[in-house]
Design a protein around this motif. Structure first.
Motif, PDB file in Angstrom:
ATOM      1  N   ARG A   1     111.169   4.444  35.056  1.00  0.00           N
ATOM      2  CA  ARG A   1     111.759   4.837  33.665  1.00  0.00           C
ATOM      3  C   ARG A   1     111.400   3.929  32.439  1.00  0.00           C
ATOM      4  NH1 ARG A   1     116.624   7.047  35.468  1.00  0.00           N
ATOM      5  NH2 ARG A   1     117.097   6.719  37.551  1.00  0.00           N
TER       6      ARG A   1
ATOM      7  N   GLU B   1     108.183   5.932  29.598  1.00  0.00           N
ATOM      8  CA  GLU B   1     108.635   6.406  30.978  1.00  0.00           C
ATOM      9  C   GLU B   1     106.921   6.646  31.347  1.00  0.00           C
ATOM     10  OE1 GLU B   1     109.878  10.620  32.270  1.00  0.00           O
ATOM     11  OE2 GLU B   1     111.707   9.411  32.063  1.00  0.00           O
TER      12      GLU B   1
ATOM     13  N   LYS C   1     112.575   6.460  38.588  1.00  0.00           N
ATOM     14  CA  LYS C   1     113.386   7.592  38.078  1.00  0.00           C
ATOM     15  C   LYS C   1     113.155   8.717  39.287  1.00  0.00           C
ATOM     16  CE  LYS C   1     113.848  10.880  34.438  1.00  0.00           C
ATOM     17  NZ  LYS C   1     113.628  11.200  33.056  1.00  0.00           N
TER      18      LYS C   1
ATOM     19  N   LEU D   1     113.625   0.911  38.672  1.00  0.00           N
ATOM     20  CA  LEU D   1     113.258   1.474  37.399  1.00  0.00           C
ATOM     21  C   LEU D   1     112.692   2.875  38.001  1.00  0.00           C
ATOM     22  CD1 LEU D   1     111.163  -1.226  35.792  1.00  0.00           C
ATOM     23  CD2 LEU D   1     113.004  -0.054  35.005  1.00  0.00           C
TER      24      LEU D   1
END
Length: 60
Positions: free
Chosen positions: A13, A20, A55, A53
């Motif tokens: 993320r 990203e 994703k 973090l």
């Protein structure tokens, strides 16, 4: 997270001023992963991002 293991690429993320990006996992620790950023402004840099973090595990 399913599929999280050394050698996989994950999507991290965005955080701070870093967008990203893809990250190659070298090891999975209790609270983080270690490895190298593959894209973005940190490409080529070693890092230890926290698990929250991540994703997703990238499926090529």
């Amino acid at each position: 997270m399913k599929g999280l293991e050394p050698g996989v690429t994950v999507v991290l993320r965005a955080f701070d001023d870093v967008p990203e990006h893809f990250f190659l996992v070298q090891s999975v620790e209790e609270d983080c992963v270690t490895g190298v950023a593959l894209t973005g402004p940190l490409a080529g840099a070693y890092g230890e991002p926290p698990l929250d973090l991540i994703k997703s595990v990238h499926q090529p």
